[in-house]
Motif scaffolding. Structure first.
Motif, PDB file in Angstrom:
ATOM      1  N   PHE A 215      67.323   3.099  -4.238  1.00 37.37           N
ATOM      2  CA  PHE A 215      65.948   3.700  -4.363  1.00 37.37           C
ATOM      3  C   PHE A 215      65.708   4.369  -2.797  1.00 37.37           C
ATOM      4  CE2 PHE A 215      64.568   0.950  -7.877  1.00 37.37           C
ATOM      5  CZ  PHE A 215      64.404   1.895  -8.872  1.00 37.37           C
ATOM      6  N   LEU A 216      65.100   5.564  -2.680  1.00 39.73           N
ATOM      7  CA  LEU A 216      64.565   6.206  -1.501  1.00 39.73           C
ATOM      8  C   LEU A 216      63.103   6.314  -1.748  1.00 39.73           C
ATOM      9  CD1 LEU A 216      67.246   8.927  -1.073  1.00 39.73           C
ATOM     10  CD2 LEU A 216      67.230   6.781   0.014  1.00 39.73           C
ATOM     11  N   ARG A 217      62.712   5.856  -0.595  1.00 36.05           N
ATOM     12  CA  ARG A 217      61.149   6.112  -0.523  1.00 36.05           C
ATOM     13  C   ARG A 217      60.768   7.476  -0.120  1.00 36.05           C
ATOM     14  NH1 ARG A 217      57.745   4.684   3.794  1.00 36.05           N
ATOM     15  NH2 ARG A 217      59.259   3.640   4.930  1.00 36.05           N
ATOM     16  N   VAL A 218      59.773   8.061  -1.191  1.00 34.77           N
ATOM     17  CA  VAL A 218      59.303   9.263  -0.607  1.00 34.77           C
ATOM     18  C   VAL A 218      58.290   9.392   0.320  1.00 34.77           C
ATOM     19  CG1 VAL A 218      58.266  11.273  -1.731  1.00 34.77           C
ATOM     20  CG2 VAL A 218      59.823  10.035  -3.158  1.00 34.77           C
ATOM     21  N   LEU A 219      58.698  10.328   1.409  1.00 30.71           N
ATOM     22  CA  LEU A 219      57.725  10.201   2.549  1.00 30.71           C
ATOM     23  C   LEU A 219      56.809  11.263   2.228  1.00 30.71           C
ATOM     24  CD1 LEU A 219      60.082   9.271   5.452  1.00 30.71           C
ATOM     25  CD2 LEU A 219      58.466   7.954   4.488  1.00 30.71           C
ATOM     26  N   PHE A 220      57.422  12.538   2.054  1.00 32.17           N
ATOM     27  CA  PHE A 220      56.758  13.940   1.593  1.00 32.17           C
ATOM     28  C   PHE A 220      57.270  14.391   0.744  1.00 32.17           C
ATOM     29  CE2 PHE A 220      56.439  18.416   2.949  1.00 32.17           C
ATOM     30  CZ  PHE A 220      54.905  18.501   2.954  1.00 32.17           C
ATOM     31  N   GLU A 221      56.471  15.265  -0.090  1.00 32.69           N
ATOM     32  CA  GLU A 221      56.972  15.870  -1.579  1.00 32.69           C
ATOM     33  C   GLU A 221      56.464  17.413  -1.516  1.00 32.69           C
ATOM     34  OE1 GLU A 221      58.505  14.336  -5.683  1.00 32.69           O
ATOM     35  OE2 GLU A 221      56.572  13.945  -5.318  1.00 32.69           O
TER      36      GLU A 221
ATOM     37  N   VAL B 190      63.424   8.388   2.765  1.00 26.24           N
ATOM     38  CA  VAL B 190      64.004   7.336   3.843  1.00 26.24           C
ATOM     39  C   VAL B 190      64.590   6.199   2.793  1.00 26.24           C
ATOM     40  CG1 VAL B 190      61.807   6.199   4.068  1.00 26.24           C
ATOM     41  CG2 VAL B 190      63.432   5.972   5.791  1.00 26.24           C
ATOM     42  N   PHE B 191      65.655   5.957   3.523  1.00 31.03           N
ATOM     43  CA  PHE B 191      66.353   4.670   3.042  1.00 31.03           C
ATOM     44  C   PHE B 191      66.001   3.424   4.031  1.00 31.03           C
ATOM     45  CE2 PHE B 191      69.829   1.775   2.921  1.00 31.03           C
ATOM     46  CZ  PHE B 191      70.014   1.080   1.470  1.00 31.03           C
ATOM     47  N   ASP B 192      65.365   2.476   3.475  1.00 32.30           N
ATOM     48  CA  ASP B 192      64.884   1.513   4.492  1.00 32.30           C
ATOM     49  C   ASP B 192      66.039   0.377   4.424  1.00 32.30           C
ATOM     50  OD1 ASP B 192      62.383   2.668   5.172  1.00 32.30           O
ATOM     51  OD2 ASP B 192      61.761   1.986   3.095  1.00 32.30           O
ATOM     52  N   ASP B 193      66.478  -0.022   5.532  1.00 31.74           N
ATOM     53  CA  ASP B 193      67.313  -0.924   5.746  1.00 31.74           C
ATOM     54  C   ASP B 193      67.360  -1.629   6.984  1.00 31.74           C
ATOM     55  OD1 ASP B 193      69.795  -2.525   4.044  1.00 31.74           O
ATOM     56  OD2 ASP B 193      70.457  -2.082   5.892  1.00 31.74           O
ATOM     57  N   LYS B 194      68.506  -1.908   7.699  1.00 32.72           N
ATOM     58  CA  LYS B 194      68.422  -2.313   9.197  1.00 32.72           C
ATOM     59  C   LYS B 194      67.893  -1.254  10.180  1.00 32.72           C
ATOM     60  CE  LYS B 194      72.476  -5.288   8.211  1.00 32.72           C
ATOM     61  NZ  LYS B 194      74.073  -5.282   8.742  1.00 32.72           N
ATOM     62  N   LYS B 195      67.736  -0.006   9.830  1.00 32.05           N
ATOM     63  CA  LYS B 195      67.203   1.016  10.281  1.00 32.05           C
ATOM     64  C   LYS B 195      66.781   2.133   9.275  1.00 32.05           C
ATOM     65  CE  LYS B 195      71.220   4.145  11.425  1.00 32.05           C
ATOM     66  NZ  LYS B 195      71.676   5.187  12.186  1.00 32.05           N
ATOM     67  N   ASN B 196      65.958   3.018   9.720  1.00 34.52           N
ATOM     68  CA  ASN B 196      65.815   4.026   8.593  1.00 34.52           C
ATOM     69  C   ASN B 196      66.544   5.129   8.800  1.00 34.52           C
ATOM     70  OD1 ASN B 196      63.236   2.509   7.833  1.00 34.52           O
ATOM     71  ND2 ASN B 196      61.968   3.826   9.269  1.00 34.52           N
ATOM     72  N   ILE B 197      67.033   5.472   7.377  1.00 31.21           N
ATOM     73  CA  ILE B 197      68.052   6.706   7.375  1.00 31.21           C
ATOM     74  C   ILE B 197      67.383   7.589   6.561  1.00 31.21           C
ATOM     75  CG2 ILE B 197      70.384   7.309   6.479  1.00 31.21           C
ATOM     76  CD1 ILE B 197      70.871   4.111   6.955  1.00 31.21           C
ATOM     77  N   PHE B 198      67.315   8.839   6.932  1.00 34.68           N
ATOM     78  CA  PHE B 198      66.530   9.845   6.358  1.00 34.68           C
ATOM     79  C   PHE B 198      67.158  10.999   5.708  1.00 34.68           C
ATOM     80  CE2 PHE B 198      64.016   8.451   9.933  1.00 34.68           C
ATOM     81  CZ  PHE B 198      62.826   8.132   9.170  1.00 34.68           C
ATOM     82  N   PHE B 199      66.788  11.259   4.491  1.00 39.04           N
ATOM     83  CA  PHE B 199      67.480  12.342   3.582  1.00 39.04           C
ATOM     84  C   PHE B 199      66.454  13.432   3.159  1.00 39.04           C
ATOM     85  CE2 PHE B 199      69.525   8.516   2.871  1.00 39.04           C
ATOM     86  CZ  PHE B 199      71.106   8.832   2.514  1.00 39.04           C
ATOM     87  N   TYR B 200      66.695  14.599   2.842  1.00 42.89           N
ATOM     88  CA  TYR B 200      65.866  15.444   2.269  1.00 42.89           C
ATOM     89  C   TYR B 200      66.714  16.091   1.230  1.00 42.89           C
ATOM     90  CZ  TYR B 200      69.039  19.297   4.123  1.00 42.89           C
ATOM     91  OH  TYR B 200      70.073  20.012   4.579  1.00 42.89           O
TER      92      TYR B 200
END
Length: 143
Positions: free
Chosen positions: A108-114, A121-131
């Protein structure tokens, strides 16, 4: 001194009671058949991207669980909690190059802006961003 102990005990018990309460917030999920189900989702301040959640169809119904294989997205209204499911086409590593998630994993990726393009963003040990755009997910490389 005795009054201080009594006040401290009352404050301590009240704090435990507050944290022991379970909060359900209005939201929805979309199942694999694209059915949107309005429900009450157990609110959690996830530190890592979730793999499922607990919910009730109405406030008095029994508690049920949905996992990542059963739903394509879910949202908790009036919060920033909106997640969409994706299958990774890249490996994800932490800063020490330890593998966090591998290609083919479902997350699951959290939607930051649509908008036309969406920031996730993938929330884990650090935030990893996708678009994403046109139903394609891309790893956001940054320095």
């Amino acid at each position: 001194m005795k009054n201080k102990i009594i006040y401290f005990s009352i404050a301590f018990l009240a704090t435990i009671n507050i944290y022991a309460q379970t909060y359900f917030k209005e939201g929805y999920f979309v199942d694999n058949d694209k059915n949107k189900v309005e429900c009450f989702i157990k609110y959690q301040n996830w530190k890592k991207s979730p793999t499922g959640f607990k919910y009730k169809l109405d406030k008095d119904s029994d508690l049920s669980t949905k996992n990542i294989d059963e739903i394509s997205e879910f949202k908790i209204y009036e919060t920033a909690k909106y997640y969409k499911r994706f299958r990774l086409d890249v490996n994800i590593y932490d800063d020490q190059l330890n593998l966090i998630k591998k290609e083919g994993d479902i997350i699951f990726l959290r939607v930051l802006f649509e908008a036309d393009e969406t920031l996730y963003v993938f929330d884990d040990k650090k935030n990893i961003f996708f678009y994403g755009y046109d139903n394609q997910l891309h790893f956001l490389k940054y320095a």
